[in-house]
Write a protein that holds these residues in place. Structure first.
Motif, mmCIF file in Angstrom:
data_model
loop_
_atom_site.group_PDB
_atom_site.id
_atom_site.type_symbol
_atom_site.label_atom_id
_atom_site.label_comp_id
_atom_site.label_asym_id
_atom_site.label_seq_id
_atom_site.Cartn_x
_atom_site.Cartn_y
_atom_site.Cartn_z
ATOM 1 N N ARG A 87 42.287 4.244 39.080
ATOM 2 C CA ARG A 87 41.415 5.318 38.595
ATOM 3 C C ARG A 87 42.110 6.651 38.837
ATOM 4 N NH1 ARG A 87 35.627 6.904 41.195
ATOM 5 N NH2 ARG A 87 34.901 8.169 39.470
ATOM 6 N N LEU A 88 42.114 7.492 37.822
ATOM 7 C CA LEU A 88 42.728 8.807 37.921
ATOM 8 C C LEU A 88 41.722 9.852 37.469
ATOM 9 C CD1 LEU A 88 45.442 10.176 38.632
ATOM 10 C CD2 LEU A 88 46.041 9.987 36.228
ATOM 11 N N LEU A 89 41.473 10.826 38.334
ATOM 12 C CA LEU A 89 40.540 11.907 38.043
ATOM 13 C C LEU A 89 41.257 13.235 38.233
ATOM 14 C CD1 LEU A 89 37.682 10.540 40.306
ATOM 15 C CD2 LEU A 89 37.773 10.370 37.823
ATOM 16 N N LEU A 146 43.853 16.535 41.784
ATOM 17 C CA LEU A 146 44.066 15.246 41.127
ATOM 18 C C LEU A 146 43.788 14.164 42.166
ATOM 19 C CD1 LEU A 146 46.649 14.122 38.702
ATOM 20 C CD2 LEU A 146 46.623 12.947 40.887
ATOM 21 N N VAL A 147 43.040 13.137 41.772
ATOM 22 C CA VAL A 147 42.733 12.030 42.667
ATOM 23 C C VAL A 147 43.157 10.730 41.989
ATOM 24 C CG1 VAL A 147 40.917 10.753 43.888
ATOM 25 C CG2 VAL A 147 40.791 13.252 43.710
ATOM 26 N N LEU A 148 43.943 9.941 42.702
ATOM 27 C CA LEU A 148 44.371 8.624 42.254
ATOM 28 C C LEU A 148 43.805 7.605 43.225
ATOM 29 C CD1 LEU A 148 46.234 6.646 40.602
ATOM 30 C CD2 LEU A 148 48.001 7.160 42.315
ATOM 31 N N GLU A 149 43.128 6.587 42.700
ATOM 32 C CA GLU A 149 42.609 5.502 43.527
ATOM 33 C C GLU A 149 43.103 4.171 42.983
ATOM 34 O OE1 GLU A 149 38.351 7.431 44.934
ATOM 35 O OE2 GLU A 149 38.353 5.853 43.429
ATOM 36 N N ILE A 150 43.588 3.324 43.882
ATOM 37 C CA ILE A 150 43.970 1.960 43.542
ATOM 38 C C ILE A 150 43.154 1.072 44.466
ATOM 39 C CG2 ILE A 150 45.819 0.289 43.264
ATOM 40 C CD1 ILE A 150 46.833 3.839 43.782
ATOM 41 N N ALA A 151 42.335 0.195 43.901
ATOM 42 C CA ALA A 151 41.418 -0.610 44.701
ATOM 43 C C ALA A 151 41.516 -2.077 44.334
ATOM 44 C CB ALA A 151 39.983 -0.118 44.502
#
Length: 138
Positions: A61-63, A69-74
């Motif tokens: 997910r990239l916001l 900027l926020v990058l999440e890998i789950a």
């Protein structure tokens, strides 16, 4: 965006892990060092999911807003044991270069890296990177 889509598709094909992408429809190019760092963090996170999580799925997910900027890998895998997670957060222990490298890349860009996990198998693990954008960056 195209590099992330390409890598995620290839990873899913090679690993059998379904990768859900939550990316903005349009996204202006970032500085090359930022794009490279984000790509490498996604690579390392997906490799860790494949090697350690036992998860059938991953989500990237990239916001972005005007300043951040926020990058999440789950994943929805087995999680990281609490003792190991505490050592990761404190920078101690020997966990190879993966998480340390992600943290270093993030810090060089003036950002922060957070690893949230539960070893009860209920929530899996989330790697979250937050980077400043614009004049606040680096």
């Amino acid at each position: 965006m195209s590099a992330l889509r390409w890598y995620a598709a290839g990873f899913a094909e090679r690993s059998g892990i379904s990768v859900d992408l939550d990316l903005p429809e349009s996204f202006d190019r970032l500085p090359l060092d930022t794009e490279t760092a984000l790509f490498r963090i996604v690579q390392e996170s997906l490799i860790n999911i494949h090697r350690h999580a036992g998860s059938e799925t991953a989500r990237i997910r990239l916001l972005r807003d005007a300043r951040t900027l926020v990058l999440e890998i789950a994943d929805r895998g087995r999680g990281i044991p609490e003792e190991s997670l505490n050592r990761i957060r404190s920078g101690g222990g020997t966990f190879g270069v993966g998480i340390a490298g992600m943290s270093e890349r993030t810090e060089q860009l003036g950002g922060s890296l957070e690893v949230a996990s539960s070893d009860d198998g209920a929530t899996g693990t989330t790697v979250r990177v937050q980077l400043p954008l614009g004049k606040e960056a680096g």
